[in-house]
Design a protein around this motif. Structure first.
Motif, PDB file in Angstrom:
ATOM      1  N   PRO A  77       0.805  -1.344  -0.060  1.00 15.74           N
ATOM      2  CA  PRO A  77       0.001  -0.232  -0.153  1.00 15.74           C
ATOM      3  C   PRO A  77       0.897   1.384  -0.002  1.00 15.74           C
ATOM      4  O   PRO A  77       1.812   1.172   0.569  1.00 15.74           O
ATOM      5  CB  PRO A  77      -0.716  -0.225   1.280  1.00 15.74           C
ATOM      6  CG  PRO A  77       0.071  -1.033   2.324  1.00 15.74           C
ATOM      7  CD  PRO A  77       0.964  -2.013   1.296  1.00 15.74           C
ATOM      8  N   ILE A  78       0.378   2.277  -0.811  1.00  8.95           N
ATOM      9  CA  ILE A  78       1.233   3.493  -0.788  1.00  8.95           C
ATOM     10  C   ILE A  78       1.181   4.174   0.738  1.00  8.95           C
ATOM     11  O   ILE A  78       2.348   4.733   1.022  1.00  8.95           O
ATOM     12  CB  ILE A  78       0.376   4.611  -1.710  1.00  8.95           C
ATOM     13  CG1 ILE A  78       0.646   4.133  -3.134  1.00  8.95           C
ATOM     14  CG2 ILE A  78       0.821   5.700  -1.545  1.00  8.95           C
ATOM     15  CD1 ILE A  78      -0.318   4.876  -4.258  1.00  8.95           C
ATOM     16  N   ALA A  79       0.168   3.902   1.324  1.00  8.67           N
ATOM     17  CA  ALA A  79       0.190   4.442   2.745  1.00  8.67           C
ATOM     18  C   ALA A  79       1.284   3.962   3.699  1.00  8.67           C
ATOM     19  O   ALA A  79       1.817   4.440   4.858  1.00  8.67           O
ATOM     20  CB  ALA A  79      -1.299   4.175   3.542  1.00  8.67           C
ATOM     21  N   GLY A  80       1.682   2.687   3.309  1.00 11.48           N
ATOM     22  CA  GLY A  80       2.598   2.276   4.029  1.00 11.48           C
ATOM     23  C   GLY A  80       4.214   2.374   3.667  1.00 11.48           C
ATOM     24  O   GLY A  80       5.298   1.739   4.016  1.00 11.48           O
ATOM     25  N   GLU A  81       4.441   3.302   2.632  1.00 14.20           N
ATOM     26  CA  GLU A  81       5.870   3.507   2.036  1.00 14.20           C
ATOM     27  C   GLU A  81       6.588   4.613   2.981  1.00 14.20           C
ATOM     28  O   GLU A  81       6.134   5.387   3.514  1.00 14.20           O
ATOM     29  CB  GLU A  81       5.634   4.004   0.824  1.00 14.20           C
ATOM     30  CG  GLU A  81       5.169   3.382  -0.395  1.00 14.20           C
ATOM     31  CD  GLU A  81       5.148   4.314  -1.679  1.00 14.20           C
ATOM     32  OE1 GLU A  81       4.499   3.529  -2.778  1.00 14.20           O
ATOM     33  OE2 GLU A  81       5.191   5.267  -1.840  1.00 14.20           O
ATOM     34  N   SER A  82       7.630   4.081   3.268  1.00 12.97           N
ATOM     35  CA  SER A  82       8.416   5.038   4.228  1.00 12.97           C
ATOM     36  C   SER A  82       9.281   6.051   3.502  1.00 12.97           C
ATOM     37  O   SER A  82       9.625   6.120   2.434  1.00 12.97           O
ATOM     38  CB  SER A  82       9.770   4.171   4.540  1.00 12.97           C
ATOM     39  OG  SER A  82       9.374   2.989   5.526  1.00 12.97           O
ATOM     40  N   PRO A  83       9.404   7.322   4.126  1.00  6.24           N
ATOM     41  CA  PRO A  83       9.660   8.437   3.505  1.00  6.24           C
ATOM     42  C   PRO A  83      11.132   8.259   2.913  1.00  6.24           C
ATOM     43  O   PRO A  83      11.964   7.878   3.865  1.00  6.24           O
ATOM     44  CB  PRO A  83       9.358   9.601   4.322  1.00  6.24           C
ATOM     45  CG  PRO A  83       8.386   8.926   5.292  1.00  6.24           C
ATOM     46  CD  PRO A  83       8.508   7.726   5.599  1.00  6.24           C
ATOM     47  N   LEU A  84      11.628   8.649   1.973  1.00  7.98           N
ATOM     48  CA  LEU A  84      12.906   9.016   1.463  1.00  7.98           C
ATOM     49  C   LEU A  84      13.312  10.179   1.069  1.00  7.98           C
ATOM     50  O   LEU A  84      12.689  10.931   0.612  1.00  7.98           O
ATOM     51  CB  LEU A  84      13.142   8.017   0.149  1.00  7.98           C
ATOM     52  CG  LEU A  84      12.829   6.402   0.347  1.00  7.98           C
ATOM     53  CD1 LEU A  84      12.798   5.752  -0.931  1.00  7.98           C
ATOM     54  CD2 LEU A  84      13.752   5.674   1.232  1.00  7.98           C
ATOM     55  N   ALA A  87       5.018   2.992  -5.485  1.00  6.87           N
ATOM     56  CA  ALA A  87       3.955   1.731  -6.046  1.00  6.87           C
ATOM     57  C   ALA A  87       3.974   2.152  -7.453  1.00  6.87           C
ATOM     58  O   ALA A  87       3.920   1.361  -8.180  1.00  6.87           O
ATOM     59  CB  ALA A  87       2.685   1.801  -5.065  1.00  6.87           C
ATOM     60  N   LEU A  88       3.687   3.492  -7.959  1.00  6.52           N
ATOM     61  CA  LEU A  88       3.635   4.039  -9.055  1.00  6.52           C
ATOM     62  C   LEU A  88       5.130   3.488  -9.970  1.00  6.52           C
ATOM     63  O   LEU A  88       5.018   3.176 -11.058  1.00  6.52           O
ATOM     64  CB  LEU A  88       3.457   5.515  -9.303  1.00  6.52           C
ATOM     65  CG  LEU A  88       2.412   6.225  -8.608  1.00  6.52           C
ATOM     66  CD1 LEU A  88       2.312   7.672  -8.748  1.00  6.52           C
ATOM     67  CD2 LEU A  88       1.000   5.556  -8.870  1.00  6.52           C
ATOM     68  N   ARG A  89       6.110   3.631  -9.362  1.00  6.98           N
ATOM     69  CA  ARG A  89       7.424   3.214 -10.011  1.00  6.98           C
ATOM     70  C   ARG A  89       7.355   1.921 -10.258  1.00  6.98           C
ATOM     71  O   ARG A  89       8.049   1.317 -11.276  1.00  6.98           O
ATOM     72  CB  ARG A  89       8.688   3.823  -9.431  1.00  6.98           C
ATOM     73  CG  ARG A  89       8.665   5.151  -9.010  1.00  6.98           C
ATOM     74  CD  ARG A  89       9.693   5.725  -7.989  1.00  6.98           C
ATOM     75  NE  ARG A  89       9.369   7.205  -7.848  1.00  6.98           N
ATOM     76  CZ  ARG A  89       9.972   8.071  -8.586  1.00  6.98           C
ATOM     77  NH1 ARG A  89      10.699   7.867  -9.814  1.00  6.98           N
ATOM     78  NH2 ARG A  89       9.733   9.419  -8.399  1.00  6.98           N
ATOM     79  N   GLU A  90       6.948   0.920  -9.339  1.00  7.29           N
ATOM     80  CA  GLU A  90       6.995  -0.476  -9.504  1.00  7.29           C
ATOM     81  C   GLU A  90       5.957  -0.850 -10.878  1.00  7.29           C
ATOM     82  O   GLU A  90       6.429  -1.755 -11.590  1.00  7.29           O
ATOM     83  CB  GLU A  90       6.294  -1.127  -8.407  1.00  7.29           C
ATOM     84  CG  GLU A  90       7.302  -1.245  -7.152  1.00  7.29           C
ATOM     85  CD  GLU A  90       7.693  -2.484  -6.481  1.00  7.29           C
ATOM     86  OE1 GLU A  90       7.731  -3.408  -7.248  1.00  7.29           O
ATOM     87  OE2 GLU A  90       7.800  -2.547  -5.133  1.00  7.29           O
ATOM     88  N   VAL A  91       4.922  -0.239 -10.767  1.00 10.52           N
ATOM     89  CA  VAL A  91       4.016  -0.403 -12.171  1.00 10.52           C
ATOM     90  C   VAL A  91       4.739   0.147 -13.173  1.00 10.52           C
ATOM     91  O   VAL A  91       4.576  -0.638 -14.391  1.00 10.52           O
ATOM     92  CB  VAL A  91       2.668   0.308 -11.872  1.00 10.52           C
ATOM     93  CG1 VAL A  91       1.832   0.178 -13.239  1.00 10.52           C
ATOM     94  CG2 VAL A  91       1.933  -0.134 -10.605  1.00 10.52           C
ATOM     95  N   ALA A  92       5.483   1.236 -13.413  1.00 11.69           N
ATOM     96  CA  ALA A  92       6.084   1.585 -14.689  1.00 11.69           C
ATOM     97  C   ALA A  92       7.047   0.931 -14.811  1.00 11.69           C
ATOM     98  O   ALA A  92       7.430   0.674 -15.982  1.00 11.69           O
ATOM     99  CB  ALA A  92       6.611   3.044 -13.897  1.00 11.69           C
ATOM    100  N   ALA A  93       7.814   0.036 -13.757  1.00 10.92           N
ATOM    101  CA  ALA A  93       8.755  -0.938 -14.289  1.00 10.92           C
ATOM    102  C   ALA A  93       8.137  -2.113 -15.050  1.00 10.92           C
ATOM    103  O   ALA A  93       8.806  -2.462 -15.895  1.00 10.92           O
ATOM    104  CB  ALA A  93       9.522  -1.299 -12.953  1.00 10.92           C
ATOM    105  N   GLY A 138      -5.785   0.668   1.580  1.00 11.15           N
ATOM    106  CA  GLY A 138      -5.896   1.804   0.460  1.00 11.15           C
ATOM    107  C   GLY A 138      -5.227   1.283  -0.786  1.00 11.15           C
ATOM    108  O   GLY A 138      -4.818   0.130  -1.028  1.00 11.15           O
ATOM    109  N   GLU A 139      -4.992   2.441  -1.683  1.00  8.93           N
ATOM    110  CA  GLU A 139      -4.270   1.967  -3.114  1.00  8.93           C
ATOM    111  C   GLU A 139      -3.137   1.569  -3.054  1.00  8.93           C
ATOM    112  O   GLU A 139      -2.089   2.333  -2.008  1.00  8.93           O
ATOM    113  CB  GLU A 139      -4.547   3.298  -4.115  1.00  8.93           C
ATOM    114  CG  GLU A 139      -4.018   2.890  -5.308  1.00  8.93           C
ATOM    115  CD  GLU A 139      -4.081   3.940  -6.198  1.00  8.93           C
ATOM    116  OE1 GLU A 139      -4.693   3.819  -7.574  1.00  8.93           O
ATOM    117  OE2 GLU A 139      -3.706   5.384  -6.057  1.00  8.93           O
ATOM    118  N   GLY A 140      -2.473   0.652  -3.752  1.00  5.76           N
ATOM    119  CA  GLY A 140      -1.194   0.351  -3.508  1.00  5.76           C
ATOM    120  C   GLY A 140      -0.766  -0.511  -4.986  1.00  5.76           C
ATOM    121  O   GLY A 140      -1.439  -0.780  -5.613  1.00  5.76           O
TER     122      GLY A 140
END
Length: 255
Positions: free
Chosen positions: A38-45, A54-60, A83-85
Motif C-alpha cells: 500500500p502507498i500508505a505504508g511507504e517509508s519516506p525517502l 508503487a507507481l514506479r513499480e507499475v512503471a517498471a 488503500g491504493e497500492g
C-alpha cells in the motif's frame, strides 16, 4: 482469473513480509496469490518523492513488457485493505537455485559465473560476490540500466525452476539522476547482444507511443525524459556501462 477481476475482486491478506523496509503483505485474489504494497505504508525517502514507489513499480512492469523479456511479474495498481497500492503476482522461486551468491574467494567457479567484488564477512573471512552468467540475468542487468534501478539486491532476483529469472522490488527506479546500484556488474564493458539492443530500441520507440502515454500517468515528464536519454546512451555505446559518480555502485545490504 480475468484481468478485470484482479482489479475489482476482493483482496484478502494472508501474511506480512516483516523484513521489507516498506509495508509489504502477502494476499490472495480468489485463488491467485499476490504481493500487496500500500502507498500508505511507504517509508519516506530523501531522494524520491513521497508516495511514488508503487507507481514506479507499475512503471517498471510496463517497461519490462515492452522489452518483451518478462523480467517483472504482472504488476498493477488497485485498492486494498490499506488503500491504493501496488499488487504483483506472487512467484514461487526454486529454493535449490541462486542467481547471486557469496562464496569464499578461493571457491569462485571458473565457468558460468561472473565475479563482482571481494570483501570480508562478519567473521573476517574473505568472500566474493558472484552472479551467474546467463542470458536471463544479462537481460535483467540491461533492464536495470534503462530503469535506473537503485536497489538491485541479490534477494530481488527470483530464480525460477525453468531457468527464468524474475526481478522484484522496483520502487527505487526512474530517478532523473543517476542512481544505478546493483549486484549485477559482472558484464561491465562487455558488448550488448543484438537481442539486447533490439529490446532497448523497442523501449525507445515505445516512449513515443503507448508506453510514453502509460508512463505519463505514473512518472514525471522529467523522469520520462531521463529514461529516454538512458536508452539513447546505452544504444550508442552498445556496451554495459561502468559505475559512475561518487555513490556506492552496489546496494547495501547486498541481499
Amino acid at each position: 482469473m480475468p484481468a478485470t477481476d484482479l482489479v475489482t475482486a476482493e483482496l484478502t491478506l494472508t501474511g506480512r513480509i516483516t523484513t521489507a523496509s516498506n509495508a509489504t503483505f502477502l494476499g490472495s485474489i480468489g485463488d491467485v496469490a499476490v504481493v500487496y504494497k500500500p502507498i500508505a505504508g511507504e517509508s519516506p525517502l530523501w531522494d524520491f518523492p513521497r508516495g511514488t514507489l508503487a507507481l514506479r513499480e507499475v512503471a517498471a512492469y510496463q517497461v519490462s513488457q515492452v522489452f518483451g523479456w518478462n523480467v517483472v511479474p504482472h504488476t498493477w495498481l488497485r485498492d486494498g485493505p490499506f488503500g491504493e497500492g501496488m499488487v504483483q503476482l506472487w512467484q514461487e522461486q526454486d529454493p535449490a537455485q541462486s542467481a547471486v551468491n557469496l562464496v569464499a574467494t578461493d571457491h569462485v567457479p571458473e565457468v558460468g559465473w561472473k565475479h563482482v567484488l571481494e570483501g570480508q564477512d562478519e567473521s573476517g573471512q574473505m568472500v566474493a560476490l558472484i552472479h551467474e552468467d546467463t542470458p536471463a540475468l544479462r537481460r535483467m542487468a540491461v533492464f536495470d540500466v534503462v530503469v535506473n534501478n537503485a536497489d538491485r539486491k541479490g534477494d530481488h532476483i527470483l530464480a525460477m525452476t525453468d531457468g527464468h529469472r524474475h526481478g522484484v522490488d522496483h520502487g527505487l527506479t526512474f530517478h532523473r539522476d543517476h542512481k544505478l546500484r546493483s549486484v549485477l556488474w559482472g558484464w561491465l564493458g562487455d558488448a550488448l547482444t543484438v537481442e539486447e539492443l533490439e529490446g532497448i530500441d523497442r523501449v525507445s520507440e515505445g516512449l513515443n507511443g503507448g508506453l510514453g502515454r502509460d508512463l505519463a500517468e505514473l512518472l514525471s515528464a522529467e523522469e520520462i525524459g531521463s529514461l529516454a536519454v538512458r536508452c539513447d546512451r546505452l544504444r550508442l555505446s552498445e556496451r554495459f556501462p561502468a559505475p559512475s559518480g561518487e555513490m556506492s555502485a552496489v546496494p547495501w545490504p547486498l541481499f
